[in-house]
Write an enzyme that holds these catalytic residues in place. Structure first.
Site, PDB file in Angstrom:
ATOM      1  N   LYS A  14       0.838  -1.211   0.000  1.00 33.84           N
ATOM      2  CA  LYS A  14       0.000   0.000   0.000  1.00 33.84           C
ATOM      3  C   LYS A  14       0.872   1.260   0.000  1.00 33.84           C
ATOM      4  CE  LYS A  14      -1.991  -1.199   3.926  1.00 33.84           C
ATOM      5  NZ  LYS A  14      -1.525  -2.541   4.294  1.00 33.84           N
ATOM      6  N   ARG A  89      -9.344   0.649   8.491  1.00 36.83           N
ATOM      7  CA  ARG A  89      -8.902  -0.694   8.854  1.00 36.83           C
ATOM      8  C   ARG A  89      -9.959  -1.454   9.641  1.00 36.83           C
ATOM      9  NH1 ARG A  89      -3.041   0.286   8.347  1.00 36.83           N
ATOM     10  NH2 ARG A  89      -1.914  -1.670   8.529  1.00 36.83           N
ATOM     11  N   ARG A 128      11.996  -6.030   5.245  1.00 40.01           N
ATOM     12  CA  ARG A 128      11.960  -4.608   5.601  1.00 40.01           C
ATOM     13  C   ARG A 128      12.434  -4.409   7.039  1.00 40.01           C
ATOM     14  NH1 ARG A 128       6.498  -1.203   4.966  1.00 40.01           N
ATOM     15  NH2 ARG A 128       5.869  -2.531   6.694  1.00 40.01           N
ATOM     16  N   ARG A 134      12.266  -1.296  11.658  1.00 41.25           N
ATOM     17  CA  ARG A 134      10.906  -1.077  12.190  1.00 41.25           C
ATOM     18  C   ARG A 134      10.564  -2.202  13.143  1.00 41.25           C
ATOM     19  NH1 ARG A 134       5.968   0.367   8.085  1.00 41.25           N
ATOM     20  NH2 ARG A 134       4.763  -0.952   9.504  1.00 41.25           N
ATOM     21  N   ARG A 146      -0.211  -9.423  13.333  1.00 35.37           N
ATOM     22  CA  ARG A 146      -0.789  -8.359  12.485  1.00 35.37           C
ATOM     23  C   ARG A 146      -1.684  -8.969  11.406  1.00 35.37           C
ATOM     24  NH1 ARG A 146       4.599  -5.525  10.859  1.00 35.37           N
ATOM     25  NH2 ARG A 146       3.368  -4.260   9.428  1.00 35.37           N
TER      26      ARG A 146
HETATM   27  P1  B4P Z   1       4.541  -1.505   2.103  1.00 37.92           P
HETATM   28  O1  B4P Z   1       4.040  -0.902   0.842  1.00 37.92           O
HETATM   29  O2  B4P Z   1       5.358  -0.605   2.937  1.00 37.92           O
HETATM   30  O3  B4P Z   1       3.439  -2.144   3.022  1.00 37.92           O
HETATM   31  P2  B4P Z   1       2.113  -1.596   3.664  1.00 37.92           P
HETATM   32  O4  B4P Z   1       1.043  -2.420   3.031  1.00 37.92           O
HETATM   33  O5  B4P Z   1       1.994  -0.109   3.511  1.00 37.92           O
HETATM   34  O6  B4P Z   1       2.422  -1.938   5.215  1.00 37.92           O
HETATM   35  P3  B4P Z   1       1.739  -1.933   6.649  1.00 37.92           P
HETATM   36  O7  B4P Z   1       0.330  -2.396   6.552  1.00 37.92           O
HETATM   37  O8  B4P Z   1       2.666  -2.733   7.486  1.00 37.92           O
HETATM   38  O9  B4P Z   1       1.855  -0.514   7.231  1.00 37.92           O
HETATM   39  P4  B4P Z   1       1.049   0.586   8.021  1.00 37.92           P
HETATM   40  O10 B4P Z   1       2.059   1.633   8.160  1.00 37.92           O
HETATM   41  O11 B4P Z   1      -0.233   0.931   7.331  1.00 37.92           O
HETATM   42  O12 B4P Z   1       5.383  -2.798   1.683  1.00 37.92           O
HETATM   43  C1  B4P Z   1       6.005  -3.652   2.591  1.00 37.92           C
HETATM   44  C2  B4P Z   1       7.335  -4.150   2.059  1.00 37.92           C
HETATM   45  O13 B4P Z   1       7.151  -4.891   0.855  1.00 37.92           O
HETATM   46  C3  B4P Z   1       8.300  -3.017   1.715  1.00 37.92           C
HETATM   47  O14 B4P Z   1       9.565  -3.342   2.183  1.00 37.92           O
HETATM   48  C4  B4P Z   1       8.276  -2.949   0.184  1.00 37.92           C
HETATM   49  O15 B4P Z   1       9.512  -2.545  -0.350  1.00 37.92           O
HETATM   50  C5  B4P Z   1       7.967  -4.393  -0.185  1.00 37.92           C
HETATM   51  N1  B4P Z   1       7.190  -4.477  -1.423  1.00 37.92           N
HETATM   52  C6  B4P Z   1       6.173  -3.674  -1.792  1.00 37.92           C
HETATM   53  N2  B4P Z   1       5.687  -4.055  -3.007  1.00 37.92           N
HETATM   54  C7  B4P Z   1       6.426  -5.153  -3.388  1.00 37.92           C
HETATM   55  C8  B4P Z   1       6.407  -6.021  -4.521  1.00 37.92           C
HETATM   56  N3  B4P Z   1       5.546  -5.849  -5.544  1.00 37.92           N
HETATM   57  N4  B4P Z   1       7.287  -7.048  -4.568  1.00 37.92           N
HETATM   58  C9  B4P Z   1       8.173  -7.246  -3.554  1.00 37.92           C
HETATM   59  N5  B4P Z   1       8.242  -6.457  -2.452  1.00 37.92           N
HETATM   60  C10 B4P Z   1       7.375  -5.423  -2.366  1.00 37.92           C
HETATM   61  O16 B4P Z   1       0.628   0.004   9.476  1.00 37.92           O
HETATM   62  C11 B4P Z   1       1.509  -0.193  10.554  1.00 37.92           C
HETATM   63  C12 B4P Z   1       0.734  -0.323  11.889  1.00 37.92           C
HETATM   64  O17 B4P Z   1       0.115   0.945  12.243  1.00 37.92           O
HETATM   65  C13 B4P Z   1      -0.434  -1.303  11.952  1.00 37.92           C
HETATM   66  O18 B4P Z   1      -0.009  -2.627  12.228  1.00 37.92           O
HETATM   67  C14 B4P Z   1      -1.305  -0.706  13.108  1.00 37.92           C
HETATM   68  O19 B4P Z   1      -0.801  -1.053  14.371  1.00 37.92           O
HETATM   69  C15 B4P Z   1      -1.134   0.796  12.947  1.00 37.92           C
HETATM   70  N6  B4P Z   1      -2.225   1.405  12.150  1.00 37.92           N
HETATM   71  C16 B4P Z   1      -2.057   2.037  10.933  1.00 37.92           C
HETATM   72  N7  B4P Z   1      -3.237   2.466  10.463  1.00 37.92           N
HETATM   73  C17 B4P Z   1      -4.188   2.119  11.366  1.00 37.92           C
HETATM   74  C18 B4P Z   1      -5.616   2.261  11.415  1.00 37.92           C
HETATM   75  N8  B4P Z   1      -6.293   2.854  10.404  1.00 37.92           N
HETATM   76  N9  B4P Z   1      -6.282   1.769  12.486  1.00 37.92           N
HETATM   77  C19 B4P Z   1      -5.619   1.175  13.496  1.00 37.92           C
HETATM   78  N10 B4P Z   1      -4.269   0.991  13.518  1.00 37.92           N
HETATM   79  C20 B4P Z   1      -3.547   1.454  12.463  1.00 37.92           C
END
Ligand code: B4P
Length: 190
Positions: A14, A89, A128, A134, A146
């Site tokens: 995302k 979420r 990552r 992190r 998670r």
């Molecule tokens: P990202 O793109 O960084 O992953 P994400 O889906 O954004 O991550 P996440 O859900 O953990 O994060 P958030 O900050 O929202 O990709 C992950 C990795 O994969 C990276 O290293 C990237 O390089 C790699 N990658 C991406 N695309 C790829 C591909 N095509 N091929 C190979 N590798 C690839 O959430 C973090 C925490 O915050 C949650 O657990 C929760 O505690 C809290 N939180 C956030 N929003 C919340 C909400 N609305 N309500 C309640 N808690 C919340």
């Protein structure tokens, strides 16, 4: 206004895809994960509470993240649109977002849901964790928590948008550019 929800399990890509989308479509990026990590970095009271939950793989309470998003919408009155990354979420967050947008005469244009299997998610997040330090990515047990949290509380949000005819699933496995092209094809139809 173009208002997109970018959806998927932890590590689905995302944040990665949002960075490319904001550049192409000139939208404001609202990532609740980034906002919470900002609060943690500044050592605010909210950040201290959020860190405990995030490091344990749990969601932060709905009223906290809804308040954060409401503030961000208010502080960007001239935006052409928003990318909601990692929000909503829970179904309660999705309902609150609809109400917030309705009060501004706007609505969600569509939800793009990235589909990635659990084995690949764990691999990406552990990688990552090694590179970024992190805390919530460093421990396989926290990553699995998670994913469990996602399956029980977050996955139903896709049904919420499906009932509104707004859900579009995209294969989240492949190169970052290939996935980006698929997302753009969907957006260009809106
Ligand atoms: P990202 O793109 O960084 O992953 P994400 O889906 O954004 O991550 P996440 O859900 O953990 O994060 P958030 O900050 O929202 O990709 C992950 C990795 O994969 C990276 O290293 C990237 O390089 C790699 N990658 C991406 N695309 C790829 C591909 N095509 N091929 C190979 N590798 C690839 O959430 C973090 C925490 O915050 C949650 O657990 C929760 O505690 C809290 N939180 C956030 N929003 C919340 C909400 N609305 N309500 C309640 N808690 C919340």
């Amino acid at each position: 206004m173009l208002n997109l929800v970018l959806f998927g399990p932890p590590g689905a890509g995302k944040g990665t895809q949002s960075q490319k989308l904001i550049e192409k479509y000139q939208l404001v990026h609202l990532s609740t994960g980034d906002i919470l990590r900002g609060e943690i970095a500044q050592g605010t009271a909210l950040g201290v509470e959020a860190k405990k939950l995030m490091d344990d793989g749990k969601l932060v309470p709905d009223e906290v993240v809804i308040g954060m998003i409401s503030n961000k919408l208010d502080s960007n009155p001239d935006a052409k649109g928003f990318i909601f990354d990692g929000f909503p979420r829970t179904v309660a967050q999705a309902q609150a977002l609809d109400e917030l947008l309705q009060s501004k005469g706007a609505q969600i244009s569509g939800m793009i849901a990235l589909q990635v299997d659990e084995e690949e998610l764990e691999k990406r997040l552990l990688l990552r964790g090694q590179e970024s330090g992190r805390a919530d990515d460093a421990n396989p047990e926290v990553i699995r928590k998670r994913i469990v949290e996602y399956n029980s509380k977050t996955a139903p949000v896709a049904n919420y948008y499906q009932q509104q005819g707004k859900l579009q699933n995209i294969n989240g496995i492949g190169s970052i550019d290939e996935i980006f092209d698929e997302i753009c094809k969907v957006i260009d139809r809106y």
